[in-house]
Design a protein around this motif. Structure first.
Motif, mmCIF file in Angstrom:
data_model
loop_
_atom_site.group_PDB
_atom_site.id
_atom_site.type_symbol
_atom_site.label_atom_id
_atom_site.label_comp_id
_atom_site.label_asym_id
_atom_site.label_seq_id
_atom_site.Cartn_x
_atom_site.Cartn_y
_atom_site.Cartn_z
ATOM 1 N N VAL A 1 73.676 29.181 33.132
ATOM 2 C CA VAL A 1 73.584 29.162 31.942
ATOM 3 C C VAL A 1 72.885 28.613 31.034
ATOM 4 O O VAL A 1 73.438 27.688 31.819
ATOM 5 C CB VAL A 1 74.536 30.489 31.059
ATOM 6 N N ALA A 2 71.704 28.461 30.756
ATOM 7 C CA ALA A 2 71.614 27.605 29.218
ATOM 8 C C ALA A 2 71.502 28.249 27.957
ATOM 9 O O ALA A 2 71.089 29.035 28.270
ATOM 10 C CB ALA A 2 70.376 26.262 29.731
ATOM 11 N N THR A 3 72.120 27.475 26.820
ATOM 12 C CA THR A 3 71.220 28.140 25.637
ATOM 13 C C THR A 3 70.423 27.507 24.444
ATOM 14 O O THR A 3 70.714 26.117 24.882
ATOM 15 C CB THR A 3 72.739 28.052 24.586
ATOM 16 N N ILE A 4 69.818 28.045 23.866
ATOM 17 C CA ILE A 4 68.993 27.421 23.099
ATOM 18 C C ILE A 4 69.172 27.817 21.735
ATOM 19 O O ILE A 4 69.536 28.741 21.168
ATOM 20 C CB ILE A 4 66.911 27.965 23.344
ATOM 21 N N LEU A 5 69.846 26.403 21.235
ATOM 22 C CA LEU A 5 70.284 26.337 19.267
ATOM 23 C C LEU A 5 69.099 26.208 18.664
ATOM 24 O O LEU A 5 69.118 24.967 18.506
ATOM 25 C CB LEU A 5 71.325 25.518 19.339
ATOM 26 N N PRO A 6 68.631 26.810 18.322
ATOM 27 C CA PRO A 6 66.987 26.820 16.701
ATOM 28 C C PRO A 6 67.570 26.410 15.260
ATOM 29 O O PRO A 6 68.308 27.215 15.488
ATOM 30 C CB PRO A 6 66.526 27.978 16.872
ATOM 31 N N GLY A 7 66.670 25.733 15.011
ATOM 32 C CA GLY A 7 66.977 25.916 12.887
ATOM 33 C C GLY A 7 65.508 26.668 12.791
ATOM 34 O O GLY A 7 65.923 28.531 13.336
ATOM 35 N N TYR A 8 64.933 27.625 12.226
ATOM 36 C CA TYR A 8 64.666 28.767 11.820
ATOM 37 C C TYR A 8 63.555 28.799 12.248
ATOM 38 O O TYR A 8 62.651 27.676 12.227
ATOM 39 C CB TYR A 8 64.495 28.194 10.138
ATOM 40 N N ILE B 1 76.891 37.145 8.289
ATOM 41 C CA ILE B 1 77.008 38.251 9.283
ATOM 42 C C ILE B 1 76.359 37.643 10.017
ATOM 43 O O ILE B 1 76.603 37.797 11.067
ATOM 44 C CB ILE B 1 76.443 39.607 9.147
ATOM 45 N N TYR B 2 74.649 37.445 9.642
ATOM 46 C CA TYR B 2 73.943 37.034 10.833
ATOM 47 C C TYR B 2 74.872 35.197 11.469
ATOM 48 O O TYR B 2 74.859 35.692 13.169
ATOM 49 C CB TYR B 2 72.454 36.701 10.283
ATOM 50 N N ILE C 1 76.936 33.111 16.947
ATOM 51 C CA ILE C 1 78.634 32.030 17.236
ATOM 52 C C ILE C 1 78.971 32.466 17.718
ATOM 53 O O ILE C 1 79.585 32.441 19.302
ATOM 54 C CB ILE C 1 79.476 31.082 15.842
ATOM 55 N N LYS C 2 79.103 33.987 17.772
ATOM 56 C CA LYS C 2 80.269 34.703 18.725
ATOM 57 C C LYS C 2 79.545 35.509 19.961
ATOM 58 O O LYS C 2 80.346 35.098 20.661
ATOM 59 C CB LYS C 2 80.557 36.264 18.099
#
Length: 209
Positions: free
Chosen positions: A56-63, A32-33, A38-39
């Motif tokens: 805009v810009a997005t940050i895509l982190p790991g844990y 779900i998370y 992603i959506k």
């Protein structure tokens, strides 16, 4: 699953969403998370495409793990420790998530957000996405490090020999853009675990009092 195919992921790649699979896995909190994340990002980029006047810009982190800010309210129970709950589970003979161990320090995630804002607007044609990840560090290796670096928790660490092995070769995350464009020098992941454990042990004492 691509995460266990020994691939290298970069910002040009997107996870595929399947509504049928989503419905099958809607009781899985992690599914779900991840689906929601992603959506949400796709919705952001669709909005940005419709409104070219904004950047805009997005940050895509790991844990995301690590110490808590000194100026924010501190967690009052394990239930609101965030992803540090995974670390607490490891040092409390609890469970660790069966998932790719892409680990990033919370301080680097914060740094990534600030520096991405400072870079806006990005050059025309730039994809505007930045993977931030310190390292791929399996729980077993993290536990082995903590037993040496924090011997006071050695007898509390879960027996990771009992954890199911990953189903394939763990894929990695390419952080070239974060390093070259945002100038991030990632905090060593071993230090991230050490600092997270130190804060969790301090919290345990606070909760007892």
């Amino acid at each position: 699953m691509p995460a266990f195919h020994g691939l290298t992921f970069n910002e040009t790649m997107w996870a595929e969403l399947n509504e049928e699979e989503f419905l099958k896995n809607q009781e899985d909190k992690y599914y779900i998370y991840f689906t929601a994340k992603i959506k949400a990002e796709k919705a952001l980029w669709e909005f940005a495409a419709e409104h070219p006047e904004i950047s805009v810009a997005t940050i895509l982190p790991g844990y995301v793990i690590g110490p808590y800010p000194k100026t924010f309210p501190r967690p009052t129970s394990i239930g609101n420790t965030g992803t540090n709950d995974f670390v607490h589970g490891m040092i409390s003979k609890g469970e660790v998530p069966f998932a790719p161990n892409w680990i990033v320090d919370v301080r680097d995630v914060a740094k990534g957000h600030v520096r991405a804002l400072e870079k806006l607007p990005l050059p025309s044609g730039d994809i505007g996405r930045f993977i931030v990840n310190g390292a791929t560090l399996p729980w077993k290796k993290a536990a082995e490090h903590l037993k040496k670096a924090r011997p006071e928790v050695a007898d509390r660490i879960v027996d990771l020999e009992t954890v199911n092995p990953l189903p394939g070769v763990l894929s990695t995350l390419d952080t070239t853009r974060a390093k070259e464009i945002l100038g991030i020098e990632f905090i060593p992941t071993e230090k991230t675990f050490e600092d997270a454990v130190d804060d969790l042990l301090a919290l345990e004492k606070e909760w007892k009092n």
